[in-house]
Design a protein around this motif. Structure first.
Motif, PDB file in Angstrom:
ATOM      1  N   MET A   1    -142.602 -18.340 -15.528  1.00  0.00           N
ATOM      2  CA  MET A   1    -143.233 -17.996 -14.246  1.00  0.00           C
ATOM      3  C   MET A   1    -143.163 -19.203 -13.307  1.00  0.00           C
ATOM      4  O   MET A   1    -142.806 -19.065 -12.136  1.00  0.00           O
ATOM      5  CB  MET A   1    -144.694 -17.588 -14.442  1.00  0.00           C
ATOM      6  N   VAL A   2    -143.501 -20.358 -13.836  1.00  0.00           N
ATOM      7  CA  VAL A   2    -143.477 -21.577 -13.020  1.00  0.00           C
ATOM      8  C   VAL A   2    -142.066 -21.824 -12.502  1.00  0.00           C
ATOM      9  O   VAL A   2    -141.875 -22.103 -11.310  1.00  0.00           O
ATOM     10  CB  VAL A   2    -144.015 -22.786 -13.826  1.00  0.00           C
ATOM     11  N   LYS A   3    -141.059 -21.694 -13.373  1.00  0.00           N
ATOM     12  CA  LYS A   3    -139.655 -21.890 -12.953  1.00  0.00           C
ATOM     13  C   LYS A   3    -139.273 -20.905 -11.850  1.00  0.00           C
ATOM     14  O   LYS A   3    -138.616 -21.277 -10.880  1.00  0.00           O
ATOM     15  CB  LYS A   3    -138.708 -21.715 -14.141  1.00  0.00           C
ATOM     16  N   LYS A   4    -139.682 -19.656 -11.994  1.00  0.00           N
ATOM     17  CA  LYS A   4    -139.351 -18.636 -10.998  1.00  0.00           C
ATOM     18  C   LYS A   4    -140.051 -18.913  -9.666  1.00  0.00           C
ATOM     19  O   LYS A   4    -139.477 -18.674  -8.597  1.00  0.00           O
ATOM     20  CB  LYS A   4    -139.701 -17.244 -11.523  1.00  0.00           C
ATOM     21  N   LEU A   5    -141.257 -19.430  -9.732  1.00  0.00           N
ATOM     22  CA  LEU A   5    -141.965 -19.766  -8.493  1.00  0.00           C
ATOM     23  C   LEU A   5    -141.348 -20.985  -7.817  1.00  0.00           C
ATOM     24  O   LEU A   5    -141.294 -21.038  -6.576  1.00  0.00           O
ATOM     25  CB  LEU A   5    -143.458 -19.969  -8.755  1.00  0.00           C
ATOM     26  N   VAL A   6    -140.860 -21.944  -8.597  1.00  0.00           N
ATOM     27  CA  VAL A   6    -140.134 -23.078  -7.997  1.00  0.00           C
ATOM     28  C   VAL A   6    -138.952 -22.536  -7.204  1.00  0.00           C
ATOM     29  O   VAL A   6    -138.759 -22.888  -6.033  1.00  0.00           O
ATOM     30  CB  VAL A   6    -139.647 -24.078  -9.075  1.00  0.00           C
ATOM     31  N   LYS A   7    -138.166 -21.663  -7.821  1.00  0.00           N
ATOM     32  CA  LYS A   7    -136.997 -21.084  -7.135  1.00  0.00           C
ATOM     33  C   LYS A   7    -137.408 -20.302  -5.896  1.00  0.00           C
ATOM     34  O   LYS A   7    -136.740 -20.342  -4.867  1.00  0.00           O
ATOM     35  CB  LYS A   7    -136.203 -20.196  -8.088  1.00  0.00           C
ATOM     36  N   GLY A   8    -138.537 -19.597  -5.981  1.00  0.00           N
ATOM     37  CA  GLY A   8    -139.018 -18.828  -4.832  1.00  0.00           C
ATOM     38  C   GLY A   8    -139.429 -19.722  -3.668  1.00  0.00           C
ATOM     39  O   GLY A   8    -139.091 -19.443  -2.513  1.00  0.00           O
ATOM     40  N   HIS A   9    -140.126 -20.805  -3.971  1.00  0.00           N
ATOM     41  CA  HIS A   9    -140.530 -21.728  -2.905  1.00  0.00           C
ATOM     42  C   HIS A   9    -139.306 -22.429  -2.310  1.00  0.00           C
ATOM     43  O   HIS A   9    -139.238 -22.635  -1.093  1.00  0.00           O
ATOM     44  CB  HIS A   9    -141.563 -22.736  -3.421  1.00  0.00           C
ATOM     45  N   GLU A  10    -138.357 -22.770  -3.150  1.00  0.00           N
ATOM     46  CA  GLU A  10    -137.132 -23.384  -2.635  1.00  0.00           C
ATOM     47  C   GLU A  10    -136.347 -22.401  -1.773  1.00  0.00           C
ATOM     48  O   GLU A  10    -135.792 -22.784  -0.728  1.00  0.00           O
ATOM     49  CB  GLU A  10    -136.278 -23.895  -3.801  1.00  0.00           C
ATOM     50  N   ALA A  11    -136.337 -21.125  -2.158  1.00  0.00           N
ATOM     51  CA  ALA A  11    -135.653 -20.105  -1.348  1.00  0.00           C
ATOM     52  C   ALA A  11    -136.320 -19.960   0.015  1.00  0.00           C
ATOM     53  O   ALA A  11    -135.635 -19.871   1.047  1.00  0.00           O
ATOM     54  CB  ALA A  11    -135.643 -18.764  -2.084  1.00  0.00           C
ATOM     55  N   CYS A  12    -137.645 -19.954   0.042  1.00  0.00           N
ATOM     56  CA  CYS A  12    -138.365 -19.878   1.327  1.00  0.00           C
ATOM     57  C   CYS A  12    -138.043 -21.090   2.196  1.00  0.00           C
ATOM     58  O   CYS A  12    -137.844 -20.954   3.410  1.00  0.00           O
ATOM     59  CB  CYS A  12    -139.869 -19.766   1.098  1.00  0.00           C
ATOM     60  N   ALA A  13    -137.986 -22.261   1.574  1.00  0.00           N
ATOM     61  CA  ALA A  13    -137.661 -23.473   2.331  1.00  0.00           C
ATOM     62  C   ALA A  13    -136.258 -23.367   2.923  1.00  0.00           C
ATOM     63  O   ALA A  13    -136.042 -23.713   4.093  1.00  0.00           O
ATOM     64  CB  ALA A  13    -137.781 -24.709   1.443  1.00  0.00           C
ATOM     65  N   LYS A  14    -135.309 -22.884   2.136  1.00  0.00           N
ATOM     66  CA  LYS A  14    -133.932 -22.752   2.644  1.00  0.00           C
ATOM     67  C   LYS A  14    -133.852 -21.746   3.785  1.00  0.00           C
ATOM     68  O   LYS A  14    -133.154 -21.973   4.775  1.00  0.00           O
ATOM     69  CB  LYS A  14    -132.978 -22.353   1.514  1.00  0.00           C
TER      70      LYS A  14
ATOM     71  N   THR B   1    -145.160 -27.445  -2.641  1.00  0.00           N
ATOM     72  CA  THR B   1    -145.527 -26.561  -3.748  1.00  0.00           C
ATOM     73  C   THR B   1    -144.441 -26.552  -4.820  1.00  0.00           C
ATOM     74  O   THR B   1    -144.755 -26.586  -6.013  1.00  0.00           O
ATOM     75  CB  THR B   1    -145.811 -25.142  -3.235  1.00  0.00           C
ATOM     76  N   ALA B   2    -143.183 -26.536  -4.407  1.00  0.00           N
ATOM     77  CA  ALA B   2    -142.080 -26.579  -5.375  1.00  0.00           C
ATOM     78  C   ALA B   2    -142.151 -27.872  -6.186  1.00  0.00           C
ATOM     79  O   ALA B   2    -141.966 -27.858  -7.412  1.00  0.00           O
ATOM     80  CB  ALA B   2    -140.736 -26.449  -4.671  1.00  0.00           C
ATOM     81  N   TRP B   3    -142.420 -28.988  -5.519  1.00  0.00           N
ATOM     82  CA  TRP B   3    -142.546 -30.274  -6.213  1.00  0.00           C
ATOM     83  C   TRP B   3    -143.680 -30.224  -7.238  1.00  0.00           C
ATOM     84  O   TRP B   3    -143.527 -30.663  -8.377  1.00  0.00           O
ATOM     85  CB  TRP B   3    -142.773 -31.389  -5.190  1.00  0.00           C
ATOM     86  N   MET B   4    -144.827 -29.696  -6.831  1.00  0.00           N
ATOM     87  CA  MET B   4    -145.966 -29.641  -7.740  1.00  0.00           C
ATOM     88  C   MET B   4    -145.676 -28.745  -8.951  1.00  0.00           C
ATOM     89  O   MET B   4    -146.027 -29.081 -10.082  1.00  0.00           O
ATOM     90  CB  MET B   4    -147.216 -29.153  -7.002  1.00  0.00           C
ATOM     91  N   LEU B   5    -145.031 -27.624  -8.696  1.00  0.00           N
ATOM     92  CA  LEU B   5    -144.681 -26.731  -9.811  1.00  0.00           C
ATOM     93  C   LEU B   5    -143.645 -27.379 -10.737  1.00  0.00           C
ATOM     94  O   LEU B   5    -143.760 -27.271 -11.963  1.00  0.00           O
ATOM     95  CB  LEU B   5    -144.158 -25.398  -9.276  1.00  0.00           C
ATOM     96  N   ARG B   6    -142.656 -28.053 -10.143  1.00  0.00           N
ATOM     97  CA  ARG B   6    -141.645 -28.754 -10.967  1.00  0.00           C
ATOM     98  C   ARG B   6    -142.305 -29.804 -11.841  1.00  0.00           C
ATOM     99  O   ARG B   6    -141.867 -30.018 -12.975  1.00  0.00           O
ATOM    100  CB  ARG B   6    -140.582 -29.408 -10.075  1.00  0.00           C
ATOM    101  N   SER B   7    -143.357 -30.424 -11.358  1.00  0.00           N
ATOM    102  CA  SER B   7    -144.062 -31.448 -12.136  1.00  0.00           C
ATOM    103  C   SER B   7    -144.645 -30.866 -13.435  1.00  0.00           C
ATOM    104  O   SER B   7    -144.769 -31.578 -14.430  1.00  0.00           O
ATOM    105  CB  SER B   7    -145.189 -32.073 -11.313  1.00  0.00           C
ATOM    106  N   LEU B   8    -144.988 -29.588 -13.419  1.00  0.00           N
ATOM    107  CA  LEU B   8    -145.498 -28.944 -14.637  1.00  0.00           C
ATOM    108  C   LEU B   8    -144.410 -28.753 -15.685  1.00  0.00           C
ATOM    109  O   LEU B   8    -144.707 -28.590 -16.868  1.00  0.00           O
ATOM    110  CB  LEU B   8    -146.088 -27.582 -14.297  1.00  0.00           C
ATOM    111  N   LEU B   9    -143.167 -28.764 -15.241  1.00  0.00           N
ATOM    112  CA  LEU B   9    -142.046 -28.490 -16.143  1.00  0.00           C
ATOM    113  C   LEU B   9    -141.512 -29.742 -16.830  1.00  0.00           C
ATOM    114  O   LEU B   9    -140.665 -29.646 -17.705  1.00  0.00           O
ATOM    115  CB  LEU B   9    -140.912 -27.794 -15.368  1.00  0.00           C
ATOM    116  N   GLU B  10    -141.993 -30.911 -16.437  1.00  0.00           N
ATOM    117  CA  GLU B  10    -141.479 -32.156 -17.009  1.00  0.00           C
ATOM    118  C   GLU B  10    -142.197 -32.515 -18.298  1.00  0.00           C
ATOM    119  O   GLU B  10    -143.304 -32.190 -18.542  1.00  0.00           O
ATOM    120  CB  GLU B  10    -141.609 -33.295 -16.000  1.00  0.00           C
TER     121      GLU B  10
END
Length: 174
Positions: free
Chosen positions: A121-134, A165-174
């Motif tokens: 879910m976190v990975k998918k939300l990272v992609k979603g926030h990055e898509a919105c940014a793009k 938000t993408a940065w914060m979510l990515r931080s959970l994946l490390e």
């Protein structure tokens, strides 16, 4: 002597027209291009909102409480953002898309089938926030070309939020 109170007369309104004149210093063609770009952003924002809300409802596992609360904050912010984007489209003189079928055609974010694991879910939300940014970034040149500062400001705010938000979510994946 008693004076009768009379009802005030309603003011006469100009007849409704099929298209009100918009004269805000941005040509109709530029407003149309910006509104189309913002419609794509609105579709991405709404799709991400729905995805985040879905994940909020369905997250499980050891990080349940943390993710449940984080997702709630994110979808709450998104619910306000979709209104801002839609209202900017309207201010430019165009209808805002508002159906799932319109969003499906306009969005760059895919819907999810089933219930992913929490970290997926976190990975998918990272992609979603990055898509919105793009998507927001792709509309920026149209706003700049037309000197549309309100749209540029809205896009800047959305970019800041999605990138953070993408940065914060990515931080959970490390």
């Amino acid at each position: 002597m008693s004076k009768e109170k009379t009802k005030p007369k309603a003011p006469k309104l100009a007849p409704a027209t099929s298209e009100a004149t918009i004269d805000i210093g941005i040509s109709k063609a530029d407003r149309a291009a910006i509104a189309h770009g913002l419609s794509r952003l609105l579709a991405d924002e709404y799709t991400l909102y729905l995805k985040t809300h879905n994940f909020h409802w369905n997250v499980t596992g050891p990080m349940f409480n943390t993710l449940h609360l984080m997702f709630m904050g994110q979808y709450t912010e998104s619910s306000l953002a979709v209104d801002l984007v839609a209202e900017r489209i309207r201010a430019l003189g165009f209808p805002a898309p508002g159906t799932y079928s319109q969003y499906a055609k306009l969005s760059s974010i895919d819907e999810d089938e089933g219930v992913p694991a929490a970290m997926d879910m976190v990975k998918k939300l990272v992609k979603g926030h990055e898509a919105c940014a793009k998507t927001a970034r792709s509309v920026f040149p149209l706003a700049e070309k037309a000197s549309d500062e309100p749209t540029a400001d809205l896009l800047t705010q959305r970019l800041q939020l999605h990138e953070k938000t993408a940065w914060m979510l990515r931080s959970l994946l490390e």
